[in-house]
Design a protein around this motif. Structure first.
Motif, PDB file in Angstrom:
ATOM      1  N   ARG A  89      -4.849   5.253   1.376  1.00 37.36           N
ATOM      2  CA  ARG A  89      -3.894   4.211   1.023  1.00 37.36           C
ATOM      3  C   ARG A  89      -4.379   3.623  -0.293  1.00 37.36           C
ATOM      4  O   ARG A  89      -5.582   3.391  -0.468  1.00 37.36           O
ATOM      5  CB  ARG A  89      -3.828   3.130   2.105  1.00 37.36           C
ATOM      6  CG  ARG A  89      -3.214   3.573   3.412  1.00 37.36           C
ATOM      7  CD  ARG A  89      -3.114   2.413   4.398  1.00 37.36           C
ATOM      8  NE  ARG A  89      -4.445   1.963   4.811  1.00 37.36           N
ATOM      9  CZ  ARG A  89      -5.070   2.380   5.900  1.00 37.36           C
ATOM     10  NH1 ARG A  89      -4.491   3.280   6.687  1.00 37.36           N
ATOM     11  NH2 ARG A  89      -6.273   1.925   6.203  1.00 37.36           N
ATOM     12  N   ASP A 110      -7.420   6.791   4.773  1.00 37.31           N
ATOM     13  CA  ASP A 110      -6.311   6.702   5.720  1.00 37.31           C
ATOM     14  C   ASP A 110      -6.447   7.821   6.758  1.00 37.31           C
ATOM     15  O   ASP A 110      -6.292   8.995   6.432  1.00 37.31           O
ATOM     16  CB  ASP A 110      -4.982   6.845   4.969  1.00 37.31           C
ATOM     17  CG  ASP A 110      -3.772   6.731   5.885  1.00 37.31           C
ATOM     18  OD1 ASP A 110      -3.888   6.084   6.950  1.00 37.31           O
ATOM     19  OD2 ASP A 110      -2.712   7.290   5.543  1.00 37.31           O
ATOM     20  N   TRP A 147       0.845  -1.188   0.000  1.00 42.28           N
ATOM     21  CA  TRP A 147       0.000   0.000   0.000  1.00 42.28           C
ATOM     22  C   TRP A 147       0.883   1.243   0.000  1.00 42.28           C
ATOM     23  O   TRP A 147       1.938   1.271   0.625  1.00 42.28           O
ATOM     24  CB  TRP A 147      -0.883   0.025   1.236  1.00 42.28           C
ATOM     25  CG  TRP A 147      -1.963  -1.015   1.272  1.00 42.28           C
ATOM     26  CD1 TRP A 147      -1.891  -2.249   1.847  1.00 42.28           C
ATOM     27  CD2 TRP A 147      -3.280  -0.916   0.723  1.00 42.28           C
ATOM     28  NE1 TRP A 147      -3.084  -2.923   1.690  1.00 42.28           N
ATOM     29  CE2 TRP A 147      -3.952  -2.120   1.008  1.00 42.28           C
ATOM     30  CE3 TRP A 147      -3.956   0.085   0.023  1.00 42.28           C
ATOM     31  CZ2 TRP A 147      -5.268  -2.360   0.609  1.00 42.28           C
ATOM     32  CZ3 TRP A 147      -5.265  -0.147  -0.364  1.00 42.28           C
ATOM     33  CH2 TRP A 147      -5.909  -1.352  -0.074  1.00 42.28           C
ATOM     34  N   THR A 148       0.435   2.277  -0.688  1.00 44.80           N
ATOM     35  CA  THR A 148       1.124   3.559  -0.718  1.00 44.80           C
ATOM     36  C   THR A 148       0.175   4.629  -0.189  1.00 44.80           C
ATOM     37  O   THR A 148      -1.025   4.601  -0.485  1.00 44.80           O
ATOM     38  CB  THR A 148       1.543   3.915  -2.157  1.00 44.80           C
ATOM     39  OG1 THR A 148       2.392   2.887  -2.669  1.00 44.80           O
ATOM     40  CG2 THR A 148       2.284   5.250  -2.189  1.00 44.80           C
ATOM     41  N   ARG A 149       0.707   5.544   0.593  1.00 43.29           N
ATOM     42  CA  ARG A 149      -0.128   6.617   1.111  1.00 43.29           C
ATOM     43  C   ARG A 149      -0.251   7.734   0.080  1.00 43.29           C
ATOM     44  O   ARG A 149       0.712   8.081  -0.607  1.00 43.29           O
ATOM     45  CB  ARG A 149       0.445   7.164   2.415  1.00 43.29           C
ATOM     46  CG  ARG A 149       0.103   6.285   3.614  1.00 43.29           C
ATOM     47  CD  ARG A 149       0.547   6.902   4.926  1.00 43.29           C
ATOM     48  NE  ARG A 149      -0.145   6.285   6.048  1.00 43.29           N
ATOM     49  CZ  ARG A 149       0.248   5.144   6.621  1.00 43.29           C
ATOM     50  NH1 ARG A 149       1.329   4.521   6.180  1.00 43.29           N
ATOM     51  NH2 ARG A 149      -0.452   4.630   7.625  1.00 43.29           N
TER      52      ARG A 149
END
Length: 317
Positions: free
Chosen positions: A161, A82, A24-26
């Motif tokens: 995310r 998020d 996952w990437t923010r």
């Protein structure tokens, strides 16, 4: 291909997919679609977004300043809210979005159909605030219908995310529909849902080439093109999963597959029948190990260890 080699290929592919999909990437997300900016006139050229086809009204515009913008048209992402108390905008202002998520474990699958340009004179302030990859943050302008499944639209922006997934992937925990959703757009009069008789070609202008945008080929004007022609189904790239049907097949690798389903897929890929007894299963791990085969794992690390041990046993690792 020998049975062991085919199994090794299958499991290696699933490992690659697991590593890519599980990361996952923010990022950050605003919304559009109820503010005068239509989700049906996106830069990708897909036209009207039909409910029930693909991701339906759950679409997104990606900032053109992001490293992943190139060839993003048709790519799909799984997005979660998020909760973050320190969400930066493009001017360096901090926003508290720690309590906005309806369910931070729930997610929605969106398809990229548009761009969020960093430099856009008609909306310069807002686009510079969100769409310039400030602080290394990839920004998505989600459709209002996708956004409101994750957070109340009164917040305007939320931390997210996200991860790239095949367009046919299913969220592990699907975000619930909004109790009072934004009214949906109606299709243009006389227009019917597209099928594979609709053909698209790649745009040849600079901006279109960069994002992988398309334009519909009108009836009666189909001719041999220098560029690539795509059917409607092929416009759903599915992210990296589009590179191999195996990646899409293993999208739910966390759950043991039905043996007959796996046998059918292996036969299709290997051009040969595969005995059901030879198939690895979680419930039959000792038998699979005795045959020198990996078994379907229940976690990412178990999958990696399984393939590593399998290849070492065959002198390939």
């Amino acid at each position: 291909m020998a049975r062991g080699g085919l199994l090794a290929a299958l499991y290696l592919t699933s490992v690659i997919y697991a590593i890519e999909v599980c990361a996952w990437t923010r990022g950050r997300a605003t919304f559009y679609g109820a503010d005068g900016y239509s989700i049906h006139t996106g830069s990708c050229g897909f036209g009207f977004q039909w409910p029930g086809i693909g991701t339906g009204f759950d679409v997104a515009a990606m900032t053109d300043a992001a490293p992943d913008f190139t060839d993003s048209c048709g790519r799909c992402y799984e997005v979660q809210c998020d909760p973050t108390p320190r969400l930066l905008d493009g001017f360096g202002d901090l926003l508290d979005r720690s309590h906005v998520c309806l369910d931070e474990a729930a997610s929605v699958i969106v398809r990229v159909t548009d761009s969020c340009p960093c430099r856009y004179p008609d909306n310069a302030y807002s686009n510079q605030k969100w769409c310039c990859f400030d602080h290394g943050i990839t920004h998505f302008d989600l459709s209002v219908w996708a956004f409101e499944k994750l957070a109340n639209t009164t917040w305007g922006v939320m931390g997210i995310r996200y991860r790239e997934v095949p367009c046919r992937a299913e969220a592990k925990k699907k975000a619930l529909p909004c109790p009072h959703p934004t009214p949906v757009d109606l299709p243009p009069s006389g227009q019917t849902p597209p099928n594979n008789s609709v053909v698209f070609e790649r745009r040849d202008d600079w901006a279109g080439k960069l994002q992988g945008a398309l334009k519909m080929v009108p009836d009666g004007q189909l001719r041999k093109q220098d560029g690539e022609l795509l059917t409607f189904d092929q416009t759903f790239q599915g992210g990296r999963g589009n590179q191999s049907s195996l990646l899409d097949f293993f999208r739910n690798f966390r759950v043991a597959m039905d043996p007959e389903e796996m046998a059918s897929k292996m036969a299709e890929l290997g051009g040969q029948a595969v005995p059901k007894a030879a198939l690895p299963q979680n419930e039959d791990a000792p038998t699979a190990a005795a045959q020198g085969l990996p078994f379907l794992p229940t976690s990412r690390q178990e999958l990696v260890d399984s393939v590593t041990n399998f290849l070492r046993g065959r002198g390939q690792g």
